[in-house]
Write an enzyme that holds these catalytic residues in place. Sequence first.
Site, PDB file in Angstrom:
ATOM      1  N   ASP A   1       0.863  -1.179   0.000  1.00  0.00           N
ATOM      2  CA  ASP A   1       0.000   0.000   0.000  1.00  0.00           C
ATOM      3  C   ASP A   1       0.905   1.237   0.000  1.00  0.00           C
ATOM      4  O   ASP A   1       2.088   1.168   0.338  1.00  0.00           O
ATOM      5  CB  ASP A   1      -0.960  -0.007   1.197  1.00  0.00           C
ATOM      6  CG  ASP A   1      -2.163   0.913   0.940  1.00  0.00           C
ATOM      7  OD1 ASP A   1      -2.105   1.737  -0.006  1.00  0.00           O
ATOM      8  OD2 ASP A   1      -3.162   0.822   1.682  1.00  0.00           O
TER       9      ASP A   1
HETATM   10  C1  BGC Z   1      -5.037   3.273   0.151  1.00  0.00           C
HETATM   11  C2  BGC Z   1      -5.178   2.264  -0.969  1.00  0.00           C
HETATM   12  C3  BGC Z   1      -5.126   2.966  -2.278  1.00  0.00           C
HETATM   13  C4  BGC Z   1      -3.792   3.685  -2.386  1.00  0.00           C
HETATM   14  C5  BGC Z   1      -3.591   4.395  -3.717  1.00  0.00           C
HETATM   15  C6  BGC Z   1      -3.801   4.152  -0.040  1.00  0.00           C
HETATM   16  O1  BGC Z   1      -3.816   5.219   0.837  1.00  0.00           O
HETATM   17  O2  BGC Z   1      -4.988   2.628   1.387  1.00  0.00           O
HETATM   18  O3  BGC Z   1      -6.380   1.560  -0.827  1.00  0.00           O
HETATM   19  O4  BGC Z   1      -5.323   2.081  -3.335  1.00  0.00           O
HETATM   20  O5  BGC Z   1      -3.714   4.638  -1.344  1.00  0.00           O
HETATM   21  O6  BGC Z   1      -4.480   5.434  -3.845  1.00  0.00           O
END
Ligand code: BGC
Length: 760
Positions: free
Chosen positions: A682
């Site tokens: 993530d």
């Molecule tokens: C979130 C993810 C997301 C990623 C990209 C993160 O902060 O937890 O679910 O896909 O950002 O936007």
Amino acid sequence: MESYNKACFQAALEGAVLLENHGSLPFRKGEKVALFGREPFEYQKSGSGSGGDVRSPYVTDIHDELKEKVVLDEEVTNFYADFIKANPFDWNGGWLTPTVQKQPMIEESLVERAAARNDIAMVILERVYGESFDQAEKKGEWYLSDAEEDLFQKLSRHFRHIVVLLNIGNPMDLSFLKRYPAIDSLLIVWQGGMEGGKAAASLLMGEAAPSGKLPITLTKSIHAYEHVPFGSYETNLHEEDIYVGYRYFDTFAPEEVLYPFGFGLSYTKFAISYQNGGWDGDHFKANVLVKNTGSVAGKEVVQLYTEAPQGDLEEPKRVLVGFQKTKLLAPGESETLTLSLPLRVFARFDDRDDSKFAHSFVLEKGTYRLCLGGDVREAKECDSFLIPETKLIERLSAAARPEAEFDVLSQHGKRHIGVGPRVKLPEMPAIPYTGDKGYTFQDVRNGAHSLKEFIGQFNVEELAPMTIGEGWNSPKASVPNSAAVYGGNLEPLTSKGVEIVTCCDGPSGLRAKDERTHIAIPVGVCLAATFNPSLADALADTVYQDLKEAKVYCLLGPGINIMRHPFGGRNFEYFSEDPLLAGTMASAYVNAYAKHGIAACIKHFAVNSQETERYYENEVLSERALREIFLIPFEMAAKTGNLHAVMTSYNEVNGRHSGSNAELVNVILRQEWGYQGLVMTDWGCRVDTTLPKDEKPIEIDRYSSTLAAGVDIYMVQTDPVKPAQGIIKDVKEGRLDFAVLQQAAYHLLDSVLFLQGPRD
Ligand code: BGC
């Protein structure tokens, strides 16, 4: 030509769950309705954060959709329209939208006048939560706001019939139903995407009958969740163990339940009867006849639960083992459904070190009763089968086991979770290094050279930067505000013809900020409430049109974590408290996107159940809870064979951050489930930099530690080249095997090969 998006409409329609109806619904054409609140003008299509932020061409609202069909009270409508003019919707920059918008206090005399003119008052309650934002037990969040409470008090004094709609992604307190008996109909419309308002109006008018079922349990009070330690900044110990959602309530506290898992009314009635069933290889096939015995057309969901023997491993009272939705049945029409239940849905994970079947899925001996019905509580025994001897189903390992001892809930008081030896981590096979042989990616695509031969050409300096995703909003991306690019964004991959892959959120449609607008589909919990995985194809088809235009081939979604607690901020973008339902939906969406050559990236692997301190907090749970509840949706999606991207979670799982958790990724996901696709972290996650090696932990670079766990890309950095220096140093100084880096490149490029888009 259709002027609305049919796929989104149908999913929102089928996801809505009717919880109460004492006669007010459906409305008759021309019925006089007073629509209270600003919410009818401001339908919430999703929760907030990356799982919801889709710029759609429009969002249908309930006021507009109803105004031609019923007679809306003008004075009431004008009152709220004026209030909105003076207090416009607060977007808060599009990220952390307030949970509730500013609400007016209405004069009692206005309510009184409206009651004299109208038969029905309608109220829509809305709540918005999202990423980095858990729900709290306070007014305007879990409880009614002061303005909502005041409105119900006034309405109750003057109206005999109140209809309430819940435009929510998380559960909320429903104890107000008891306080205000004039509320005679209650419909959850969730956050149904851009067609959600239209679908809700259609159901209100009886143009279709509700057919959604609850993918979560709704309890009488939040105190029903006191057995679930939640929201800690440090350690969240899963004391409830496998007893998540209805598994707990049905076994230990049925009196806490207001609406059981799987519950949902319709405007018609169905007779569900078991025909016959039996084993066909390793599947139990159950034939069930469903007849629409009411007076309007509708769909019904057939649910099968097992009551498994309480053997050496205890069992929740009931567990969902299969479900299927009928087609639209006209009054009097029947359909026979065949539910196919794989043996594995009856198996349990034995996490006792001293068991003959330690760390394995087993089928315990005894009688398995099957219960058929419309929800977990109402289902009636319809068949049974006997397993004479406990059977080993799959021998696995103690991977990702807890680091310290603790006790968890058991029907026999407490169950002790011990500590034991850790699993051996797999060695990565090396690819012979050849130096540049002039092989291009096109050679791999057309079969002239293997991917291994292609990768063998690169040295550590060339491979390392490739394992760090480039973003946010990389200028190399095909669309503004993308989450990341990877693959052919860097030399020498670019000149060797590797395509650049742009990835964007998300679970409810394409989240990008180009000049186009994008289809906003209903949120995960609404999709799960349809109990209809076959809707995935049409939804993926429609989102694909946006992805194709924007040249986005990796979509960051769906979110498939288990909803452990009603307060989890991202519950709206997840599917269910039940692993089979969540896993069935996850598989359906992964398969549906894969048909278009799109990698749907399931997230967040694993055990993301809260947003509070999400980068650091540690989810501590037994192997059994991990394997039987929290990992099942991921396992089911991985085993479709169509999965090409997985995102790890921010949190720690049993003491190690998911993005650097080798037991979770390298052992469980890759070795045990056979998944060889891309794994990414993530965005901006924390990792552990001590590596358990030869009994003695060593310190390595943070990006190396991700790779050592079997995670191929760390997301994200503006320029991957500089941060990659730590990896290069670790390889050169012997702390990280070059083979690990080659394997990451292999997974990554293999997933690029799958993508259809770059070739079009
Ligand atoms: C979130 C993810 C997301 C990623 C990209 C993160 O902060 O937890 O679910 O896909 O950002 O936007």
